[in-house]
Write a protein that holds these residues in place. Structure first.
Motif, PDB file in Angstrom:
ATOM      1  N   ASP A 102       1.086  -1.431  -0.298  1.00 42.93           N
ATOM      2  CA  ASP A 102      -0.223  -0.311   0.259  1.00 42.93           C
ATOM      3  C   ASP A 102       0.574   1.308  -0.227  1.00 42.93           C
ATOM      4  N   GLY A 103       0.274   1.993  -0.721  1.00 39.99           N
ATOM      5  CA  GLY A 103       1.697   3.506  -1.294  1.00 39.99           C
ATOM      6  C   GLY A 103       2.963   3.464  -1.824  1.00 39.99           C
ATOM      7  N   LEU A 104       2.424   2.198  -2.159  1.00 37.84           N
ATOM      8  CA  LEU A 104       4.354   1.394  -2.506  1.00 37.84           C
ATOM      9  C   LEU A 104       3.979   0.953  -4.382  1.00 37.84           C
ATOM     10  N   MET A 105       3.431   0.247  -3.982  1.00 40.65           N
ATOM     11  CA  MET A 105       2.700  -0.433  -5.602  1.00 40.65           C
ATOM     12  C   MET A 105       1.184  -0.136  -6.145  1.00 40.65           C
ATOM     13  N   ILE A 106       0.579  -0.247  -4.906  1.00 36.79           N
ATOM     14  CA  ILE A 106      -0.906   0.536  -5.235  1.00 36.79           C
ATOM     15  C   ILE A 106      -1.472   1.643  -4.611  1.00 36.79           C
ATOM     16  N   ASP A 107      -1.539   2.834  -5.206  1.00 33.02           N
ATOM     17  CA  ASP A 107      -2.106   3.787  -4.929  1.00 33.02           C
ATOM     18  C   ASP A 107      -3.333   3.998  -3.969  1.00 33.02           C
ATOM     19  N   SER A 108      -2.904   3.233  -2.565  1.00 32.39           N
ATOM     20  CA  SER A 108      -4.508   3.075  -2.121  1.00 32.39           C
ATOM     21  C   SER A 108      -4.344   4.234  -0.527  1.00 32.39           C
ATOM     22  N   GLU A 109      -3.523   4.552   0.267  1.00 29.36           N
ATOM     23  CA  GLU A 109      -3.153   4.999   0.941  1.00 29.36           C
ATOM     24  C   GLU A 109      -4.198   6.741   1.352  1.00 29.36           C
ATOM     25  N   ARG A 110      -4.421   6.927  -0.148  1.00 31.39           N
ATOM     26  CA  ARG A 110      -5.721   8.314  -0.132  1.00 31.39           C
ATOM     27  C   ARG A 110      -6.401   7.264   0.299  1.00 31.39           C
TER      28      ARG A 110
END
Length: 225
Positions: A19-27
């Motif tokens: 999360d946040g590195l490969m997949i833009d999921s933190e937002r």
């Protein structure tokens, strides 16, 4: 532009945060926390959620219990989970450059693992939905270790399952907690900051900090030409 030191070696394996590195999921995660808190009329300012980036469930729970009682935490967790699951099923975007980097490593036969605080089965579902799961031999989550990030356990286990020595592994992370875990495991670490940028205390660890996954790609490419 600050010059980034070349990697000291071609790694035997590259271990990725998710999360946040490969997949833009933190937002998306922060948006879900914020929405759940508003719906439940709980006293959290929007900036609070940045503290939780990269942390495991236990540490997030401790932060929440500093502000609200146990019943409110349980209600917040349940509502946030439902909101996030709905967003995950709809599909989450990839971080720029991740597919090119994974393909480079695959083309050269370099072992790959995921080390994520997201627990199973959600971790594998997210990787599969993003088209990333096929690139990884090993997926290690916080549910597999006694101590989550920033402890080094998750990275040490990922290296063990790959059959590689930690000092011959490269770790890619976005969060401060993840970088502390990777460095603590004895790995060479590259940080690609997303929502939380490194402060002076984190920079003192001496790891490499780059602007994008394309920069990490370039550092690896110097050893693969």
């Amino acid at each position: 532009m600050t010059m980034i030191a070349e990697l000291p070696f071609l790694p035997d394996a590259v271990i990725f945060d998710m999360d946040g590195l490969m997949i833009d999921s933190e937002r998306v995660s922060i948006a879900c926390w914020s929405q759940a808190a508003r719906e439940l009329q709980l006293p959290f300012e929007d900036g609070f959620w940045l503290q939780m980036v990269g942390l495991g469930d236990r540490d997030c729970g401790q932060l929440l219990r500093q502000r609200v009682d146990a019943d409110q935490v349980a209600a917040l967790l349940a509502r946030c989970h439902d909101l996030y699951e709905a967003r995950t099923q709809a599909g989450l975007p990839l971080r720029p450059g991740i597919m090119e980097l994974l393909q480079l490593l695959d083309d050269h036969g370099i072992a790959r693992a995921v080390a994520t605080t997201t627990r199973q089965p959600r971790a594998s579902r997210k990787l599969a939905a993003a088209g990333l799961l096929r690139f990884f031999e090993v997926v290690v989550t916080s549910g597999d270790v006694a101590h989550p990030k920033p402890a080094p356990d998750i990275y040490l286990l990922a290296a063990q399952r790959l059959g590689k020595h930690p000092t011959r592994c490269l770790a890619l992370e976005d969060s401060p907690a993840g970088i502390r875990a990777a460095v603590g495991a004895g790995m060479t670490a590259i940080q690609v900051p997303d929502l939380v940028h490194p402060d002076q205390a984190l920079r003192a660890l001496g790891h490499r900090i780059v602007a994008s996954l394309a920069d990490a790609h370039s550092l690896l490419l110097t050893h693969l030409r």
